[in-house]
Design a protein around this motif. Structure first.
Motif, PDB file in Angstrom:
ATOM      1  N   SER A  90       0.820  -1.216   0.000  1.00 54.18           N
ATOM      2  CA  SER A  90       0.000   0.000   0.000  1.00 54.18           C
ATOM      3  C   SER A  90       0.852   1.264   0.000  1.00 54.18           C
ATOM      4  N   ALA A  91       2.151   1.146   0.344  1.00 51.07           N
ATOM      5  CA  ALA A  91       3.031   2.311   0.317  1.00 51.07           C
ATOM      6  C   ALA A  91       3.204   2.853  -1.101  1.00 51.07           C
ATOM      7  N   ARG A  92       2.981   2.019  -2.122  1.00 48.95           N
ATOM      8  CA  ARG A  92       3.150   2.453  -3.513  1.00 48.95           C
ATOM      9  C   ARG A  92       2.013   3.359  -3.978  1.00 48.95           C
ATOM     10  N   VAL A  93       0.880   3.340  -3.271  1.00 50.42           N
ATOM     11  CA  VAL A  93      -0.243   4.196  -3.658  1.00 50.42           C
ATOM     12  C   VAL A  93      -0.590   5.175  -2.550  1.00 50.42           C
ATOM     13  N   ASP A  94       0.304   5.317  -1.581  1.00 47.35           N
ATOM     14  CA  ASP A  94       0.051   6.221  -0.465  1.00 47.35           C
ATOM     15  C   ASP A  94       0.208   7.672  -0.904  1.00 47.35           C
ATOM     16  N   HIS A  95      -0.569   8.554  -0.269  1.00 49.55           N
ATOM     17  CA  HIS A  95      -0.498  10.000  -0.507  1.00 49.55           C
ATOM     18  C   HIS A  95      -0.758  10.359  -1.969  1.00 49.55           C
ATOM     19  N   GLY A  96      -1.730   9.704  -2.577  1.00 46.54           N
ATOM     20  CA  GLY A  96      -2.162  10.073  -3.919  1.00 46.54           C
ATOM     21  C   GLY A  96      -1.279   9.585  -5.038  1.00 46.54           C
ATOM     22  N   LYS A  97      -0.305   8.741  -4.757  1.00 49.22           N
ATOM     23  CA  LYS A  97       0.578   8.252  -5.817  1.00 49.22           C
ATOM     24  C   LYS A  97      -0.123   7.200  -6.673  1.00 49.22           C
ATOM     25  N   THR A  98       0.259   7.163  -7.935  1.00 44.91           N
ATOM     26  CA  THR A  98      -0.256   6.164  -8.872  1.00 44.91           C
ATOM     27  C   THR A  98       0.834   5.131  -9.127  1.00 44.91           C
ATOM     28  N   TYR A  99       0.484   3.871  -8.996  1.00 44.55           N
ATOM     29  CA  TYR A  99       1.455   2.788  -9.136  1.00 44.55           C
ATOM     30  C   TYR A  99       1.106   1.963 -10.374  1.00 44.55           C
ATOM     31  N   ARG A 100       2.107   1.723 -11.192  1.00 39.14           N
ATOM     32  CA  ARG A 100       1.920   0.915 -12.394  1.00 39.14           C
ATOM     33  C   ARG A 100       2.460  -0.490 -12.146  1.00 39.14           C
ATOM     34  N   ASP A 101       1.577  -1.471 -12.193  1.00 34.86           N
ATOM     35  CA  ASP A 101       1.935  -2.872 -11.998  1.00 34.86           C
ATOM     36  C   ASP A 101       1.598  -3.629 -13.272  1.00 34.86           C
ATOM     37  N   GLY A 102       2.625  -3.965 -14.034  1.00 30.67           N
ATOM     38  CA  GLY A 102       2.406  -4.592 -15.331  1.00 30.67           C
ATOM     39  C   GLY A 102       1.844  -3.577 -16.309  1.00 30.67           C
ATOM     40  N   ASN A 103       0.661  -3.850 -16.821  1.00 31.89           N
ATOM     41  CA  ASN A 103       0.004  -2.930 -17.742  1.00 31.89           C
ATOM     42  C   ASN A 103      -1.124  -2.149 -17.084  1.00 31.89           C
TER      43      ASN A 103
END
Length: 384
Positions: A90-103
């Motif tokens: 969940s740290a990858r999407v914390d504080h409004g960040k967008t996380y790209r996992d694969g496609n």
């Protein structure tokens, strides 16, 4: 190890002011625009009471740190997106960040989204809710911890008697056994009588599960701080368990009294007035269990938060008013937290007692007059 459990539960009294001050801070949300608003409120000295209250009562994908809501303990996000299973922190999407996992791109929906606070997938610029979201959120993690503590505490009594025989346990194990006997001998056995052993495992499990959840909610530091019994979904599931057990194991007499109660015929025919009322009563029992536990525990937390917020609301009125408000708020907050410790036990007791009564109603066999041979044979006095 049992000493650590005891220390963890009593920590609610030792650091009772820690959750008060931690909740008084303006929490940072998971969106860019919400974070900017929170920072502006902190700089201007204003307090968003609504955000603080809902932050405390709500759920999230990370476990916030005490005194610093900008940092959180990451938890696993497990979702089924448009191209399959995705597992990430969940740290990858914390504080409004967008996380790209694969496609796939994932983020947590903002405050203006219909999926506010939930993980969403970005497809062609639109927010789409994943098909399956089985992420380990703060409440889910707290449930796992509560289950482990409940098993750890109760099984210690069984382990003691397995190794020590009839020797009376001491310290934490003795306290747990005392509570078990208090609930069993004072509530379960007198109500269910000969059927007490059949339903006692469920009722005792519910009692300790609710009690530990309540006490853990009073502790701000990890693994406490999750207001589980202030979440109506949790109390609803517990009430439904009682509902299913009551009706699945109910006797024929119970169902006869539901569909064909022993009342004057004109209350049953041609309009089934009493059967409708009885059927409606089946569903009001779990509703009462749900709302009673949820409202009492949520109300206690909200009172503490509101009393603490008075310090920051009156801060702009000068040091004299702020000082007086601080003293009053702290005294009443400590008092309410002490009351919450007592309420934690009372609410677990009441939920168990009502569940026992509802189950007992489903175990009624009817009243059949029994005549003993002595009663049927008249006593003829002998002639002197």
């Amino acid at each position: 190890m049992m000493k650590q459990i005891f220390s963890l539960l009593t920590l609610a009294l030792i650091v009772m002011m820690m959750p008060v001050m931690a909740e008084a801070r303006v929490p940072a949300t998971l969106q860019d625009e919400s974070t900017a608003t929170a920072d502006h409120d902190e700089k201007s000295g204003s307090v968003d009471a609504q955000s603080i209250i809902f932050e405390h009562l709500g759920d999230r994908y990370g476990w916030e740190m005490p005194f610093n809501h900008h940092k959180s303990i990451p938890l696993p996000v497990i979702v089924w997106g448009s191209d399959g299973l995705h597992v990430f922190s969940s740290a990858r999407v914390d504080h409004g960040k967008t996380y790209r996992d694969g496609n796939c791109d994932f983020r947590i929906a903002g405050k203006d989204s219909p999926y506010k606070g939930k993980i969403v997938e970005i497809i062609d610029g639109n927010e789409v809710k994943p098909v399956v979201d089985i992420s380990v959120t703060k409440n889910v993690c707290a449930l796992f911890i509560t289950v482990l503590l409940c098993c750890w505490a109760v099984l210690s009594v069984a382990r003691w008697h397995k190794t020590q025989g009839k020797k009376a346990p001491r310290r934490m194990t003795g306290a747990i056994e005392f509570v078990i006997m208090f609930i069993y001998d004072g509530v379960i056995k007198p109500t269910l009588k000969d059927k007490a052993d059949k339903f006692a495992p469920y009722l005792l499990t519910v009692f300790f599960f609710i009690l530990i959840m309540n006490l853990m909610g009073l502790i701000v530091v990890f693994p406490g701080g999750a207001n589980l019994t202030g979440n109506i979904a949790v109390t609803l599931v517990l009430a439904l368990l009682t509902f299913f057990i009551t009706n699945i194991f109910a006797t024929k007499h119970y169902w006869k009294e539901i569909f064909n109660p022993d009342v004057p015929w004109w209350l049953k025919y041609p309009l089934p007035i009493m059967p409708v009322i009885e059927i409606f009563g089946i569903f009001t029992k779990p509703a009462a269990l749900t709302v009673r536990l949820f409202a009492n525990m949520m109300g206690g937390h909200m009172i503490v938060i509101v009393l603490t917020l008075l310090i920051f609301i009156f801060a702009a009125m000068g040091p004299v008013v702020t000082g007086a408000t601080t003293i009053v708020s702290v005294i009443f907050s400590v008092f309410m937290l002490c009351i919450d410790v007592l309420v934690s036990f009372i609410q677990a007791y009441v939920f168990t007692m009502l569940s026992t009564l509802f189950i007992a109603l489903g175990q009624e066999e009817g009243h059949h007059e029994k005549h003993s041979p002595e009663a049927e044979t008249p006593v003829v006095p002998s002639n002197p």
